[in-house]
Enzyme design. Sequence first.
Site, PDB file in Angstrom:
ATOM      1  N   ARG A  31     -36.158  58.515   0.244  1.00  0.00           N
ATOM      2  CA  ARG A  31     -35.236  58.166  -1.227  1.00  0.00           C
ATOM      3  C   ARG A  31     -33.972  58.398  -0.558  1.00  0.00           C
ATOM      4  NH1 ARG A  31     -40.360  59.630  -2.618  1.00  0.00           N
ATOM      5  NH2 ARG A  31     -41.340  59.018  -4.494  1.00  0.00           N
ATOM      6  N   ARG A  90     -43.297  64.306 -10.128  1.00  0.00           N
ATOM      7  CA  ARG A  90     -42.738  64.718  -8.952  1.00  0.00           C
ATOM      8  C   ARG A  90     -41.506  65.429  -9.282  1.00  0.00           C
ATOM      9  NH1 ARG A  90     -39.061  62.549  -5.266  1.00  0.00           N
ATOM     10  NH2 ARG A  90     -39.405  62.973  -3.025  1.00  0.00           N
ATOM     11  N   HIS A 137     -32.874  62.383  -4.123  1.00  0.00           N
ATOM     12  CA  HIS A 137     -34.336  63.124  -4.413  1.00  0.00           C
ATOM     13  C   HIS A 137     -35.360  62.763  -3.189  1.00  0.00           C
ATOM     14  CE1 HIS A 137     -33.163  63.642  -8.728  1.00  0.00           C
ATOM     15  NE2 HIS A 137     -32.406  62.747  -8.741  1.00  0.00           N
ATOM     16  N   ARG A 160     -29.184  52.767 -14.375  1.00  0.00           N
ATOM     17  CA  ARG A 160     -30.510  53.160 -13.687  1.00  0.00           C
ATOM     18  C   ARG A 160     -31.458  52.171 -13.949  1.00  0.00           C
ATOM     19  NH1 ARG A 160     -32.078  59.040 -15.962  1.00  0.00           N
ATOM     20  NH2 ARG A 160     -33.265  58.795 -13.912  1.00  0.00           N
ATOM     21  N   ARG A 188     -37.703  50.696  -0.152  1.00  0.00           N
ATOM     22  CA  ARG A 188     -38.518  51.948   0.427  1.00  0.00           C
ATOM     23  C   ARG A 188     -39.889  51.515   0.492  1.00  0.00           C
ATOM     24  NH1 ARG A 188     -40.689  56.327  -1.780  1.00  0.00           N
ATOM     25  NH2 ARG A 188     -40.429  55.565  -4.110  1.00  0.00           N
ATOM     26  N   PHE A 243     -22.168  56.026  -9.288  1.00  0.00           N
ATOM     27  CA  PHE A 243     -23.302  56.876  -8.718  1.00  0.00           C
ATOM     28  C   PHE A 243     -23.084  56.726  -7.071  1.00  0.00           C
ATOM     29  CE2 PHE A 243     -27.561  57.402  -7.519  1.00  0.00           C
ATOM     30  CZ  PHE A 243     -27.948  58.780  -8.191  1.00  0.00           C
ATOM     31  N   TYR A 286     -33.800  51.679  -9.680  1.00  0.00           N
ATOM     32  CA  TYR A 286     -35.003  52.010  -9.371  1.00  0.00           C
ATOM     33  C   TYR A 286     -35.721  51.045  -8.693  1.00  0.00           C
ATOM     34  CZ  TYR A 286     -33.478  56.661 -11.306  1.00  0.00           C
ATOM     35  OH  TYR A 286     -32.670  57.768 -11.503  1.00  0.00           O
ATOM     36  N   ASN A 344     -34.095  65.306 -14.968  1.00  0.00           N
ATOM     37  CA  ASN A 344     -33.602  66.311 -14.280  1.00  0.00           C
ATOM     38  C   ASN A 344     -33.797  67.840 -15.078  1.00  0.00           C
ATOM     39  OD1 ASN A 344     -32.633  64.821 -12.212  1.00  0.00           O
ATOM     40  ND2 ASN A 344     -30.463  64.876 -12.685  1.00  0.00           N
TER      41      ASN A 344
HETATM   42 FE1  HDD Z   1     -31.591  58.724 -10.324  1.00  0.00          FE
HETATM   43  C1  HDD Z   1     -34.144  58.733  -8.165  1.00  0.00           C
HETATM   44  C2  HDD Z   1     -33.309  61.294 -11.976  1.00  0.00           C
HETATM   45  C3  HDD Z   1     -28.966  58.943 -12.272  1.00  0.00           C
HETATM   46  C4  HDD Z   1     -30.792  55.837  -8.760  1.00  0.00           C
HETATM   47  N1  HDD Z   1     -33.325  59.764  -9.988  1.00  0.00           N
HETATM   48  C5  HDD Z   1     -34.570  59.820  -8.870  1.00  0.00           C
HETATM   49  C6  HDD Z   1     -35.402  60.681  -9.057  1.00  0.00           C
HETATM   50  C7  HDD Z   1     -34.895  61.582 -10.179  1.00  0.00           C
HETATM   51  C8  HDD Z   1     -33.756  60.945 -10.756  1.00  0.00           C
HETATM   52  C9  HDD Z   1     -36.013  62.593 -10.914  1.00  0.00           C
HETATM   53  C10 HDD Z   1     -36.597  60.972  -8.246  1.00  0.00           C
HETATM   54  C11 HDD Z   1     -37.661  60.048  -8.745  1.00  0.00           C
HETATM   55  C12 HDD Z   1     -39.087  60.506  -7.866  1.00  0.00           C
HETATM   56  O1  HDD Z   1     -39.370  61.474  -7.766  1.00  0.00           O
HETATM   57  O2  HDD Z   1     -39.299  59.691  -7.209  1.00  0.00           O
HETATM   58  N2  HDD Z   1     -31.044  59.886 -11.796  1.00  0.00           N
HETATM   59  C13 HDD Z   1     -31.803  61.015 -12.249  1.00  0.00           C
HETATM   60  C14 HDD Z   1     -31.392  61.378 -13.487  1.00  0.00           C
HETATM   61  C15 HDD Z   1     -29.990  60.754 -13.800  1.00  0.00           C
HETATM   62  C16 HDD Z   1     -30.073  59.769 -12.470  1.00  0.00           C
HETATM   63  C17 HDD Z   1     -31.725  62.387 -14.562  1.00  0.00           C
HETATM   64  C18 HDD Z   1     -28.962  60.741 -14.553  1.00  0.00           C
HETATM   65  C19 HDD Z   1     -29.433  61.185 -15.754  1.00  0.00           C
HETATM   66  N3  HDD Z   1     -30.122  57.503 -10.391  1.00  0.00           N
HETATM   67  C20 HDD Z   1     -29.243  57.726 -11.438  1.00  0.00           C
HETATM   68  C21 HDD Z   1     -28.317  56.618 -11.439  1.00  0.00           C
HETATM   69  C22 HDD Z   1     -28.564  55.847 -10.280  1.00  0.00           C
HETATM   70  C23 HDD Z   1     -29.806  56.448  -9.913  1.00  0.00           C
HETATM   71  C24 HDD Z   1     -26.837  56.639 -12.093  1.00  0.00           C
HETATM   72  C25 HDD Z   1     -27.862  54.473 -10.093  1.00  0.00           C
HETATM   73  C26 HDD Z   1     -27.173  53.854 -10.619  1.00  0.00           C
HETATM   74  N4  HDD Z   1     -32.519  57.533  -8.563  1.00  0.00           N
HETATM   75  C27 HDD Z   1     -31.700  56.308  -8.204  1.00  0.00           C
HETATM   76  C28 HDD Z   1     -32.500  55.712  -7.337  1.00  0.00           C
HETATM   77  C29 HDD Z   1     -33.493  56.660  -6.820  1.00  0.00           C
HETATM   78  C30 HDD Z   1     -33.540  57.878  -7.751  1.00  0.00           C
HETATM   79  C31 HDD Z   1     -31.540  55.296  -6.101  1.00  0.00           C
HETATM   80  C32 HDD Z   1     -33.915  57.139  -5.560  1.00  0.00           C
HETATM   81  C33 HDD Z   1     -35.252  56.779  -5.028  1.00  0.00           C
HETATM   82  C34 HDD Z   1     -35.691  56.180  -6.370  1.00  0.00           C
HETATM   83  O3  HDD Z   1     -34.841  55.964  -7.047  1.00  0.00           O
HETATM   84  O4  HDD Z   1     -37.033  55.925  -6.559  1.00  0.00           O
HETATM   85  O5  HDD Z   1     -32.808  54.539  -7.557  1.00  0.00           O
END
Ligand code: HDD
Length: 692
Positions: free
Chosen positions: A77, A117, A80, A363, A374, A166, A367, A153
């Site tokens: 990822r 997770r 995370h 968001r 991925r 981001f 994802y 979170n």
């Molecule tokens: Fe995110 C993963 C939580 C903002 C883009 N995010 C990811 C995961 C968590 C969060 C817990 C891991 C999920 C797992 O265990 O597979 N993210 C947050 C929280 C945010 C946040 C609480 C703000 C309140 N995230 C955020 C923004 C973006 C992303 C603003 C993009 C615009 N996040 C991602 C991602 C991930 C991710 C790149 C990486 C792997 C995945 O999604 O599946 O899409």
Amino acid sequence: MSKGKDKQAKPSVRKGNGGEWHQEAKSTKERMTTNQGVVVSDDQNSLKVGGRGSTLLEDFHLREKITHFDHERIPERVVHARGYGAHGYFQAYESHASLTKAAFLQNPSEKTPVFVRFSTVAGSKGSPDTARDVRGFAVKFYTQEGNYDLVGNNMPVFFIQDAIKFPDLIHAVKPAPDRDFPQAQSAHDSFWDFVSLMPESMHMLVWVMSDRAIPRSLRMMEGFGIHTFRMINADGESTLVKFHWRPKQGIFSLIWDEAVVISGADPDFHRRDMWNSIEAGDYPEWELSVQVFTEEEANKFDYDVLDPTKLIPEEDVPLTPLGKMVLDRNVDNFFAETEQVAFCPANIVPGIDFSNDPLLQGRLFSYLDTQLTRLGGPNFQQIPVNQPKCPMQNLQRDGHMQMDIPKGRVSNEPSSLDDGLPRECDKTGFKSYPEKVSGEKLRIRPESFADHYTQARLFYKSMTGYEQDHIAGGFAFELGKCQKIEVRERMIAHLLNIDKELAGKVADNLGMNTNVEPIKPAVPVKDMPLSDALSQYKKTPDTLAGKKVGLLTTDGIDAAFFMNLEEAVMDAGANIEVVALKAGPMMDSEGNEIIPDHFLSGAPSALFDSVVVAPTEDMAKKLADNPNAVDWIRMANAHLKVIGYTDQAMNLLKKSHIKPGQDEGIVLLDMSKNNFDDYLNAAKKHRIWDRS
Ligand code: HDD
């Protein structure tokens, strides 16, 4: 005839060096096969010309095995990457029909399966569990109306207000692209340079420098949905909500120095703790609550509820408990489940809806998009951990790694062929809340998002003195790793807006002063009424439940003492682990075998919540002369742990500069009496803060 030729002439040496371990399959069930189902006759040797000749390309078993291995990794990822998952269930306390029509919140006798997770954000997949970082808290509810993902979170606010920033935030915190370090750390120039240029990150920074960023256990941290969401009931009435997860185990953190030691001694500290507690039947539990408020109430707050850098103090809007989540099953396979699970904030069910929080809106796109790379294509929801557990059908077809065999000639809608199924359902289908919106198309940040310091101050001021010291220490440590003095100065200039004393402490630690021009806030900084609910220590229960006591002892330990202590600790809900001078088995005074859990040099006292040191009479001197033992107990003292000791440990204590009776956390255990109450009551306090 040369020796080599001799060997070639004996191709009958078939198996490898496994000797007696090589066993033939006895039944069909035991037989190893290729992926095509062909039974494998030899898994030790590739197919060669003669014994020592070249390997043959036709060896389909060798090629299949190595090809599979070569492709066993998928991209980690992008954030995370390091995570740990478990299965469990969610159960509502009662029907919440007045709030929402979501089916999983209606029936208290129904258990909705969940997969959770937890993760760190910045580190790569192999980074240590105890890095200072935000923890991800992602929950997939397999509801009867489809999968609902609450992807949160362990902190209730975020660094940035708009998703467009981001990629910058994450690039800034990840290792520098030229040198690829530092790993799993925000303590470097690019991160602090970025955030110091982004005043909106100030509130989150105070959280990340606090003890929340170094949880004692994944089981002992809160979770938050962060954004404002909507709940909609069967009458179509909408209310706004913020989600909270509160652990039944209490909220506890490590001390920074402990976290650093544990990173080396046991990089898997958090996952081991989670796995072991579930295996032991000590199932972690959280309460899910919401803060419920109307749009009219939201309009009266001094901050905007669409701004993810703001929280709503519980004193203003208290928590409404919805139900509990219990994690009661470890995964069968880490890769298949924890690694392949795909969370997405856009996975939503009728009765819950999004808000216009611009971070959330971004968001909703990110994802699914990241999962296409991925997990390799659009059919990743067919992976068992991602499949809904309710009926699922549509007209999407084909694509990389299609696992189903959809039937029929129709894959379009409308269609009059066959039965024209599946069809939409106006009555039960998901409908977005018909919120009225109008306005000009603009790239702006609303005025209502402009106050970046008031809530940072609220959080800092609401802490106990110890928590405030830790925050100051966190800032000083991290900024101390910044080479650019301008960056340190810019951060001090921000901290002055949050709290002058905080700025002073940090500056002092950095060998600087606060004679810098404060950053000019966009709007005046206000003083909100303090919120006790923000301090984890103000709401921490006195408990040993779910914790670990380390017993440093030697061969010949008094059998009755050992048994009684173990029983008392377990009665308090904790585990005791034996630390010995050597790893091999030892004996108690009755000749019973004890297998130590750890040997001294491999298990620093940082791994335990509290320690007991109880050498035998004849080993007392040897232990007191052992520098590792002195260090072990000295560090326990420095980490403010409760230390139980027997008379025989007096010399060791002295050498470690610990005075018996120096505080309530140094407790003498009387070997002859089966009473450990004083020790246990002290240990339940978790740490002796005054010692610091
Ligand atoms: Fe995110 C993963 C939580 C903002 C883009 N995010 C990811 C995961 C968590 C969060 C817990 C891991 C999920 C797992 O265990 O597979 N993210 C947050 C929280 C945010 C946040 C609480 C703000 C309140 N995230 C955020 C923004 C973006 C992303 C603003 C993009 C615009 N996040 C991602 C991602 C991930 C991710 C790149 C990486 C792997 C995945 O999604 O599946 O899409």
